[in-house]
Design a protein around this motif. Structure first.
Motif, PDB file in Angstrom:
ATOM      1  N   PRO A   1       0.476  -1.079   0.005  1.00  0.00           N
ATOM      2  CA  PRO A   1      -0.101  -0.018  -0.347  1.00  0.00           C
ATOM      3  C   PRO A   1       0.521   1.720   0.351  1.00  0.00           C
ATOM      4  N   PRO A   2      -0.241   2.462  -0.538  1.00  0.00           N
ATOM      5  CA  PRO A   2       1.546   3.485  -1.001  1.00  0.00           C
ATOM      6  C   PRO A   2       2.153   4.138   0.780  1.00  0.00           C
ATOM      7  N   GLU A   3       0.616   4.010   1.499  1.00  0.00           N
ATOM      8  CA  GLU A   3       1.554   4.216   3.141  1.00  0.00           C
ATOM      9  C   GLU A   3       2.842   3.510   3.522  1.00  0.00           C
ATOM     10  N   SER A   4       2.075   2.259   3.112  1.00  0.00           N
ATOM     11  CA  SER A   4       4.184   1.045   3.486  1.00  0.00           C
ATOM     12  C   SER A   4       4.889   1.768   2.567  1.00  0.00           C
ATOM     13  N   THR A   5       5.044   1.777   2.220  1.00  0.00           N
ATOM     14  CA  THR A   5       6.390   2.755   0.720  1.00  0.00           C
ATOM     15  C   THR A   5       6.806   3.989   1.312  1.00  0.00           C
ATOM     16  N   GLN A   6       5.598   4.671   1.511  1.00  0.00           N
ATOM     17  CA  GLN A   6       5.963   6.430   1.911  1.00  0.00           C
ATOM     18  C   GLN A   6       6.747   5.725   3.859  1.00  0.00           C
ATOM     19  N   GLN A   7       6.574   4.794   4.269  1.00  0.00           N
ATOM     20  CA  GLN A   7       7.746   4.198   5.533  1.00  0.00           C
ATOM     21  C   GLN A   7       8.634   3.308   5.817  1.00  0.00           C
ATOM     22  N   ALA A   8       8.953   2.741   4.516  1.00  0.00           N
ATOM     23  CA  ALA A   8       9.867   1.857   4.163  1.00  0.00           C
ATOM     24  C   ALA A   8      10.436   3.393   3.547  1.00  0.00           C
TER      25      ALA A   8
ATOM     26  N   PHE B   1       0.372  12.313  11.124  1.00  0.00           N
ATOM     27  CA  PHE B   1      -1.403  12.786  11.621  1.00  0.00           C
ATOM     28  C   PHE B   1      -2.149  12.130  10.523  1.00  0.00           C
ATOM     29  N   HIS B   2      -2.003  12.614   9.405  1.00  0.00           N
ATOM     30  CA  HIS B   2      -3.015  12.299   8.549  1.00  0.00           C
ATOM     31  C   HIS B   2      -3.631  10.332   8.029  1.00  0.00           C
ATOM     32  N   GLN B   3      -2.211  10.575   8.602  1.00  0.00           N
ATOM     33  CA  GLN B   3      -2.798   8.433   8.662  1.00  0.00           C
ATOM     34  C   GLN B   3      -3.453   7.515   9.109  1.00  0.00           C
ATOM     35  N   THR B   4      -3.892   8.766  10.425  1.00  0.00           N
ATOM     36  CA  THR B   4      -4.331   8.800  11.320  1.00  0.00           C
ATOM     37  C   THR B   4      -4.309   6.934  11.804  1.00  0.00           C
ATOM     38  N   SER B   5      -2.986   6.981  12.468  1.00  0.00           N
ATOM     39  CA  SER B   5      -2.395   6.420  13.150  1.00  0.00           C
ATOM     40  C   SER B   5      -1.786   6.778  14.622  1.00  0.00           C
ATOM     41  N   PRO B   6      -2.191   6.040  15.941  1.00  0.00           N
ATOM     42  CA  PRO B   6      -0.856   6.672  17.280  1.00  0.00           C
ATOM     43  C   PRO B   6       0.901   6.230  16.470  1.00  0.00           C
ATOM     44  N   VAL B   7       0.649   4.373  16.065  1.00  0.00           N
ATOM     45  CA  VAL B   7       2.239   4.144  15.829  1.00  0.00           C
ATOM     46  C   VAL B   7       2.582   5.113  15.089  1.00  0.00           C
ATOM     47  N   ALA B   8       2.232   6.027  13.534  1.00  0.00           N
ATOM     48  CA  ALA B   8       3.099   6.289  13.286  1.00  0.00           C
ATOM     49  C   ALA B   8       4.014   7.798  13.813  1.00  0.00           C
ATOM     50  N   LEU B   9       3.112   8.526  14.885  1.00  0.00           N
ATOM     51  CA  LEU B   9       3.460   9.521  15.652  1.00  0.00           C
ATOM     52  C   LEU B   9       4.475   8.884  16.926  1.00  0.00           C
ATOM     53  N   LEU B  10       4.021   7.462  16.847  1.00  0.00           N
ATOM     54  CA  LEU B  10       5.416   7.508  18.401  1.00  0.00           C
ATOM     55  C   LEU B  10       6.610   7.121  17.264  1.00  0.00           C
ATOM     56  N   VAL B  11       6.458   6.477  16.366  1.00  0.00           N
ATOM     57  CA  VAL B  11       7.459   5.825  14.878  1.00  0.00           C
ATOM     58  C   VAL B  11       8.265   7.403  14.755  1.00  0.00           C
ATOM     59  N   VAL B  12       7.744   8.560  14.122  1.00  0.00           N
ATOM     60  CA  VAL B  12       8.334   9.483  14.256  1.00  0.00           C
ATOM     61  C   VAL B  12       8.767  10.308  15.419  1.00  0.00           C
ATOM     62  N   PHE B  13       8.458   9.962  17.232  1.00  0.00           N
ATOM     63  CA  PHE B  13       8.837  10.971  17.954  1.00  0.00           C
ATOM     64  C   PHE B  13       9.769  10.362  18.330  1.00  0.00           C
ATOM     65  N   ALA B  14       9.973   8.335  18.241  1.00  0.00           N
ATOM     66  CA  ALA B  14      11.560   8.037  18.763  1.00  0.00           C
ATOM     67  C   ALA B  14      12.640   8.047  18.053  1.00  0.00           C
ATOM     68  N   LEU B  15      12.373   8.001  16.126  1.00  0.00           N
ATOM     69  CA  LEU B  15      13.301   8.236  15.185  1.00  0.00           C
ATOM     70  C   LEU B  15      13.630   9.857  15.267  1.00  0.00           C
ATOM     71  N   ALA B  16      12.829  11.058  15.160  1.00  0.00           N
ATOM     72  CA  ALA B  16      13.150  12.129  15.594  1.00  0.00           C
ATOM     73  C   ALA B  16      14.111  12.140  17.040  1.00  0.00           C
TER      74      ALA B  16
END
Length: 202
Positions: free
Chosen positions: A9-16, A49-64
């Motif tokens: 899916p596009p979101e998975s590609t963007q995350q990768a 935020f627009h992915q409406t997934s709290p996991v994505a926000l946590l990943v961004v926080f941890a990586l940053a």
């Protein structure tokens, strides 16, 4: 293999692609402070935020936070090598060149008064990280003590710029509009100290 990637899916590609790029850019920006790392983190937070997934926000926080911490520790380690060397180092000279004399004096005074706790504020104040890091180097602060103070500083920094991204994402329906708003806000925040110094000296 190509077919499997194409079926993602596009979101998975963007995350990768986006997550490793986020980490590398923030870590590199800590080493070379010309990359707008705050804007990068805020933009990534808008997308998450627009992915409406709290996991994505946590990943961004941890990586940053992890990338900022990694870059800061690497730069401090390189700076300590320059302090111990008779001939110095280009990293130490680069830090000296980026720290205005008056800002360095203020950082040294705050370091004497507040010690390690000043590191937390140094990452939250625009253009405050380098003078405080240089003050720590000139004061001979051990790497271990710098690490203890820098960890909460990076966590607080990541939270701050992620909240800016979440604010931008919540105000606009389209991600690119939120990214634009977040970038504009981070640029405005980073410009405040220089504008304030000019106003004081006029």
């Amino acid at each position: 293999m190509i077919g499997a990637v194409a079926q993602l899916p596009p979101e998975s590609t963007q995350q990768a692609v986006g997550y490793p790029a986020l980490f590398l850019l923030v870590a590199l920006g800590a080493l070379v402070p010309v990359i707008p790392t705050g804007a990068i983190v805020s933009s990534a937070a808008v997308v998450a935020f627009h992915q409406t997934s709290p996991v994505a926000l946590l990943v961004v926080f941890a990586l940053a936070a992890g990338a900022a911490f990694t870059g800061d520790v690497a730069l401090y380690w390189l700076g300590r090598r320059g302090v111990r060397s008779k001939n110095g180092s280009r990293w130490l000279e680069a830090l000296r060149g980026r720290a205005a004399p008056d800002r360095l004096e203020q950082a040294q005074a705050k370091l004497r008064e507040h010690r390690v706790s000043v590191l937390v504020l140094s990452r939250l104040v625009p253009a405050g990280r380098i003078p405080v890091m240089l003050a720590c180097l000139l004061a001979g602060m051990p790497l271990r003590r710098f690490v203890r103070g820098n960890l909460p500083a990076c966590l607080a920094w990541a939270v701050t710029y992620q909240l800016i991204g979440i604010l931008g994402g919540s105000l606009f329906a389209r991600p690119w509009e939120g990214v634009l708003a977040a970038v504009a806000l981070t640029v405005l925040i980073s410009a405040v100290p220089s504008v304030w110094r000019r106003v004081r000296h006029t």
